[in-house]
Design a protein around this motif. Structure first.
Motif, PDB file in Angstrom:
ATOM      1  N   GLY A  85       0.738  -1.238  -0.147  1.00  0.00           N
ATOM      2  CA  GLY A  85       0.066   0.090   0.211  1.00  0.00           C
ATOM      3  C   GLY A  85       0.829   1.295  -0.122  1.00  0.00           C
ATOM      4  N   ARG A  86       2.072   1.185  -0.640  1.00  0.00           N
ATOM      5  CA  ARG A  86       2.658   2.340  -0.661  1.00  0.00           C
ATOM      6  C   ARG A  86       2.993   2.985  -2.127  1.00  0.00           C
ATOM      7  NH1 ARG A  86       8.407   0.986   0.627  1.00  0.00           N
ATOM      8  NH2 ARG A  86       8.038  -1.389   0.414  1.00  0.00           N
ATOM      9  N   PHE A  87       2.114   2.702  -2.923  1.00  0.00           N
ATOM     10  CA  PHE A  87       2.617   3.174  -4.583  1.00  0.00           C
ATOM     11  C   PHE A  87       1.495   4.424  -4.672  1.00  0.00           C
ATOM     12  CE2 PHE A  87       1.643   2.969  -8.923  1.00  0.00           C
ATOM     13  CZ  PHE A  87       2.781   3.564  -9.370  1.00  0.00           C
ATOM     14  N   THR A  88       2.081   5.250  -5.323  1.00  0.00           N
ATOM     15  CA  THR A  88       1.327   6.518  -5.988  1.00  0.00           C
ATOM     16  C   THR A  88       1.316   6.467  -7.429  1.00  0.00           C
ATOM     17  OG1 THR A  88       1.517   8.067  -4.189  1.00  0.00           O
ATOM     18  CG2 THR A  88       1.203   9.065  -6.360  1.00  0.00           C
ATOM     19  N   LEU A  89       0.448   6.603  -8.201  1.00  0.00           N
ATOM     20  CA  LEU A  89       0.366   6.591  -9.650  1.00  0.00           C
ATOM     21  C   LEU A  89       0.607   7.973 -10.353  1.00  0.00           C
ATOM     22  CD1 LEU A  89       0.067   4.923 -12.319  1.00  0.00           C
ATOM     23  CD2 LEU A  89      -2.565   5.248 -12.056  1.00  0.00           C
ATOM     24  N   GLY A  90       1.839   7.828 -10.699  1.00  0.00           N
ATOM     25  CA  GLY A  90       2.193   9.147 -11.384  1.00  0.00           C
ATOM     26  C   GLY A  90       1.920   9.123 -13.029  1.00  0.00           C
ATOM     27  N   LEU A  91       1.276   9.977 -13.409  1.00  0.00           N
ATOM     28  CA  LEU A  91       0.545   9.665 -14.787  1.00  0.00           C
ATOM     29  C   LEU A  91       1.025  11.068 -15.526  1.00  0.00           C
ATOM     30  CD1 LEU A  91      -2.787   8.057 -14.629  1.00  0.00           C
ATOM     31  CD2 LEU A  91      -0.750   7.295 -15.621  1.00  0.00           C
ATOM     32  N   GLY A  92       1.395  10.965 -17.003  1.00  0.00           N
ATOM     33  CA  GLY A  92       1.611  12.193 -17.522  1.00  0.00           C
ATOM     34  C   GLY A  92       1.665  11.912 -19.215  1.00  0.00           C
ATOM     35  N   ALA A  93       1.565  12.972 -20.103  1.00  0.00           N
ATOM     36  CA  ALA A  93       1.178  12.976 -21.380  1.00  0.00           C
ATOM     37  C   ALA A  93       2.642  12.941 -22.021  1.00  0.00           C
ATOM     38  CB  ALA A  93       0.779  14.126 -22.052  1.00  0.00           C
ATOM     39  N   SER A  94       3.774  13.180 -21.479  1.00  0.00           N
ATOM     40  CA  SER A  94       5.042  13.390 -22.025  1.00  0.00           C
ATOM     41  C   SER A  94       5.125  14.293 -22.951  1.00  0.00           C
ATOM     42  CB  SER A  94       5.680  11.780 -22.518  1.00  0.00           C
ATOM     43  OG  SER A  94       6.983  11.874 -23.055  1.00  0.00           O
ATOM     44  N   GLY A  95       5.524  13.770 -24.251  1.00  0.00           N
ATOM     45  CA  GLY A  95       5.514  14.786 -25.490  1.00  0.00           C
ATOM     46  C   GLY A  95       5.757  13.911 -26.658  1.00  0.00           C
ATOM     47  N   PRO A  96       5.428  14.817 -27.742  1.00  0.00           N
ATOM     48  CA  PRO A  96       5.146  14.142 -29.139  1.00  0.00           C
ATOM     49  C   PRO A  96       6.513  13.330 -29.505  1.00  0.00           C
ATOM     50  CG  PRO A  96       4.773  16.408 -29.440  1.00  0.00           C
ATOM     51  CD  PRO A  96       4.840  15.974 -27.824  1.00  0.00           C
ATOM     52  N   GLN A  97       7.494  14.030 -28.988  1.00  0.00           N
ATOM     53  CA  GLN A  97       9.087  13.515 -29.573  1.00  0.00           C
ATOM     54  C   GLN A  97       9.156  12.234 -28.921  1.00  0.00           C
ATOM     55  OE1 GLN A  97       8.615  16.502 -28.140  1.00  0.00           O
ATOM     56  NE2 GLN A  97       8.892  17.642 -30.113  1.00  0.00           N
ATOM     57  N   VAL A  98       8.794  12.027 -27.727  1.00  0.00           N
ATOM     58  CA  VAL A  98       9.100  10.715 -27.255  1.00  0.00           C
ATOM     59  C   VAL A  98       7.826   9.732 -27.645  1.00  0.00           C
ATOM     60  CG1 VAL A  98       8.943   9.487 -25.204  1.00  0.00           C
ATOM     61  CG2 VAL A  98      10.202  11.410 -25.213  1.00  0.00           C
ATOM     62  N   ILE A  99       6.751  10.206 -27.753  1.00  0.00           N
ATOM     63  CA  ILE A  99       5.324   9.359 -28.034  1.00  0.00           C
ATOM     64  C   ILE A  99       5.250   8.704 -29.420  1.00  0.00           C
ATOM     65  CG2 ILE A  99       2.922   9.143 -27.814  1.00  0.00           C
ATOM     66  CD1 ILE A  99       4.461   9.229 -24.965  1.00  0.00           C
ATOM     67  N   ALA A 109      -4.979  14.454 -28.182  1.00  0.00           N
ATOM     68  CA  ALA A 109      -5.941  14.646 -27.072  1.00  0.00           C
ATOM     69  C   ALA A 109      -5.439  14.147 -25.560  1.00  0.00           C
ATOM     70  CB  ALA A 109      -7.381  13.823 -27.285  1.00  0.00           C
ATOM     71  N   PRO A 110      -4.565  14.976 -24.951  1.00  0.00           N
ATOM     72  CA  PRO A 110      -4.017  14.486 -23.737  1.00  0.00           C
ATOM     73  C   PRO A 110      -5.123  14.652 -22.528  1.00  0.00           C
ATOM     74  CG  PRO A 110      -2.948  16.348 -24.488  1.00  0.00           C
ATOM     75  CD  PRO A 110      -3.675  16.031 -25.686  1.00  0.00           C
ATOM     76  N   LEU A 111      -5.721  15.697 -22.553  1.00  0.00           N
ATOM     77  CA  LEU A 111      -6.598  16.260 -21.376  1.00  0.00           C
ATOM     78  C   LEU A 111      -7.765  14.726 -21.380  1.00  0.00           C
ATOM     79  CD1 LEU A 111      -5.162  18.767 -21.675  1.00  0.00           C
ATOM     80  CD2 LEU A 111      -7.173  19.667 -20.950  1.00  0.00           C
ATOM     81  N   ALA A 112      -8.353  14.733 -22.718  1.00  0.00           N
ATOM     82  CA  ALA A 112      -9.539  13.975 -22.603  1.00  0.00           C
ATOM     83  C   ALA A 112      -9.147  12.321 -22.276  1.00  0.00           C
ATOM     84  CB  ALA A 112     -10.299  13.940 -24.157  1.00  0.00           C
ATOM     85  N   ARG A 113      -8.043  12.036 -22.787  1.00  0.00           N
ATOM     86  CA  ARG A 113      -7.461  10.742 -22.680  1.00  0.00           C
ATOM     87  C   ARG A 113      -7.290  10.455 -21.108  1.00  0.00           C
ATOM     88  NH1 ARG A 113      -6.071   7.399 -26.811  1.00  0.00           N
ATOM     89  NH2 ARG A 113      -6.091   8.418 -29.059  1.00  0.00           N
ATOM     90  N   THR A 114      -6.553  11.597 -20.484  1.00  0.00           N
ATOM     91  CA  THR A 114      -6.145  11.533 -19.083  1.00  0.00           C
ATOM     92  C   THR A 114      -7.481  11.249 -18.278  1.00  0.00           C
ATOM     93  OG1 THR A 114      -4.255  12.945 -19.245  1.00  0.00           O
ATOM     94  CG2 THR A 114      -5.214  12.707 -17.033  1.00  0.00           C
ATOM     95  N   ARG A 115      -8.535  12.228 -18.425  1.00  0.00           N
ATOM     96  CA  ARG A 115      -9.702  11.935 -17.912  1.00  0.00           C
ATOM     97  C   ARG A 115     -10.260  10.548 -17.895  1.00  0.00           C
ATOM     98  NH1 ARG A 115     -13.473  15.592 -15.945  1.00  0.00           N
ATOM     99  NH2 ARG A 115     -12.440  17.186 -16.457  1.00  0.00           N
ATOM    100  N   GLU A 116     -10.208   9.941 -18.974  1.00  0.00           N
ATOM    101  CA  GLU A 116     -10.896   8.595 -19.326  1.00  0.00           C
ATOM    102  C   GLU A 116     -10.258   7.644 -18.551  1.00  0.00           C
ATOM    103  OE1 GLU A 116     -12.282   7.587 -23.076  1.00  0.00           O
ATOM    104  OE2 GLU A 116     -12.202   9.788 -23.815  1.00  0.00           O
ATOM    105  N   ILE A 117      -8.608   7.811 -18.636  1.00  0.00           N
ATOM    106  CA  ILE A 117      -7.973   6.767 -17.882  1.00  0.00           C
ATOM    107  C   ILE A 117      -7.948   6.808 -16.433  1.00  0.00           C
ATOM    108  CG2 ILE A 117      -5.350   6.402 -17.265  1.00  0.00           C
ATOM    109  CD1 ILE A 117      -4.914   7.316 -20.473  1.00  0.00           C
ATOM    110  N   VAL A 118      -8.256   7.939 -15.843  1.00  0.00           N
ATOM    111  CA  VAL A 118      -8.481   8.087 -14.231  1.00  0.00           C
ATOM    112  C   VAL A 118      -9.702   7.341 -14.009  1.00  0.00           C
ATOM    113  CG1 VAL A 118      -8.871   9.721 -12.342  1.00  0.00           C
ATOM    114  CG2 VAL A 118      -6.950  10.197 -13.932  1.00  0.00           C
ATOM    115  N   ASP A 119     -10.886   7.796 -15.005  1.00  0.00           N
ATOM    116  CA  ASP A 119     -12.034   6.942 -14.543  1.00  0.00           C
ATOM    117  C   ASP A 119     -12.191   5.458 -14.554  1.00  0.00           C
ATOM    118  OD1 ASP A 119     -15.136   7.146 -14.471  1.00  0.00           O
ATOM    119  OD2 ASP A 119     -14.949   6.131 -16.322  1.00  0.00           O
TER     120      ASP A 119
END
Length: 346
Positions: A85-99, A109-119
């Protein structure tokens, strides 16, 4: 105020883990494992879970495009399980160069995807049968898009926690507003205490107005460099290449989130010069062009009395966790710096 740090395995992963073990004894509260385009963070977090006892573990960050939402949730639940029970899920979009450049996945659509992923993640952790009808993710897959055999399923195992803390790395106003609405924690980069409210205050207020009270107060994770002493100012120069890389080289002209941040902090001319030099291949000159005033503002470098004042400034700006980067080399020096900071914070 809590103290964290990010793992740096450029000198050897086992050495970095040994650092964390000693830092845990010195009062470290949380450690972040990065995942850019190097080794994956999951295997290293699992190893850290086995080698530590108390310190919280966080992904810093899992990129939202590189795993399905359900796999992200399963991975977080698994890491929370092996760490007790010690984990925190850090999420982020990174950037197009990496992705797009490394993963070959469209960056959209990083915002919309993030919202759906959290749900979806929170459905999985509650052991609900996962059903999601979104613009970017549909679970189960519609029959006409596959075999037609998919059906809603729930996680087999019972997670340690049905709400694993989610921390979002966000810079732009819309991303920050989304974070303040949905996440337990927010991780900005190059946090400037005196100018943070001007840059992000409106976005934070917008998100908090929609925030579920059950989430509690938004935790803010700032990442200053750390060196405490009477003769440490020269260590600020160690930060120049990294700041120049982000402000100058992380993206193209007109599409660099970090350059925009420096501009919004009030360094428009300097940000343009850094980028021009960096993209022209003049990296050393770009690093030299980074304003010392900016380096000092985003760091905890100086005598103990000065660092204590800066810690108070970070706290006044809403920071709840200092994810520090100790600048002095050697394990003993890094442990001593964290121990000193713990004493200053109290």
């Amino acid at each position: 105020m809590r103290i964290g740090t990010g793992i740096n395995y450029s000198g050897g992963f086992e050495e970095s883990v040994a650092d964390v073990v000693e830092l845990e004894k010195a009062g470290l509260d949380i450690v972040f494992v990065p995942e850019a385009y190097s080794f994956d963070a999951v295997s290293q977090l699992g190893y850290l879970a086995a080698k530590t006892e108390r310190v919280q573990l966080a992904s810093g960050i899992f990129q939202i495009y590189t795993r399905t939402p359900s796999l992200t949730a399963m991975t977080a639940a698994g890491l929370d399980f092996v760490s007790g029970g010690r984990f925190t899920l850090g999420l982020g979009a990174s950037g197009p160069q990496v992705i797009e450049g490394f993963h070959g996945v469209k960056y959209d659509a990083p915002l919309a995807r993030t919202r759906e992923i959290v749900d979806i993640c929170r459905q999985v952790w509650r052991r609900e049968r996962v059903e999601h009808q979104g613009r970017h993710y549909t679970i189960p897959l519609p029959a006409e898009q596959g075999t037609g055999l998919g059906k809603p399923l729930k996680l087999i195992n019972h997670p340690v926690r049905e709400r694993i803390p989610i921390l979002l790395a966000a810079l732009g106003p819309k991303n920050v507003a989304l974070t303040a609405e949905l996440a337990e924690g927010w991780e900005p980069i190059f946090f400037h205490p005196e100018r943070a409210a001007d840059v992000w205050g409106a976005a934070l207020a917008e998100g908090k107005a929609k925030r579920d009270p059950a989430l509690g107060e938004l935790e803010v994770f700032a990442g200053p460099a750390l060196a405490i002493g009477e003769d440490v100012d020269h260590l600020l120069d160690h930060l120049r290449p990294m700041v120049a890389l982000y402000v100058g080289g992380m993206g193209a002209r007109g599409k660099n989130f970090y350059n925009t941040l420096a501009t919004r902090y009030g360094y428009e001319d300097e940000a343009k010069r850094i980028q021009d030099l960096y993209l022209d291949g003049k990296k050393e000159e770009a690093a030299a062009a980074v304003p010392e005033e900016l380096l000092r503002a985003i760091s905890l470098v100086g005598p103990a009395s000065y660092v204590k004042e800066r810690v108070a400034a970070f706290a006044e700006a809403g920071v709840s966790t200092l994810v520090v980067n100790p600048l002095l080399p050697g394990r003993e020096a890094r442990v001593a710096a964290v121990s000193q900071l713990r004493e200053l914070i109290g």
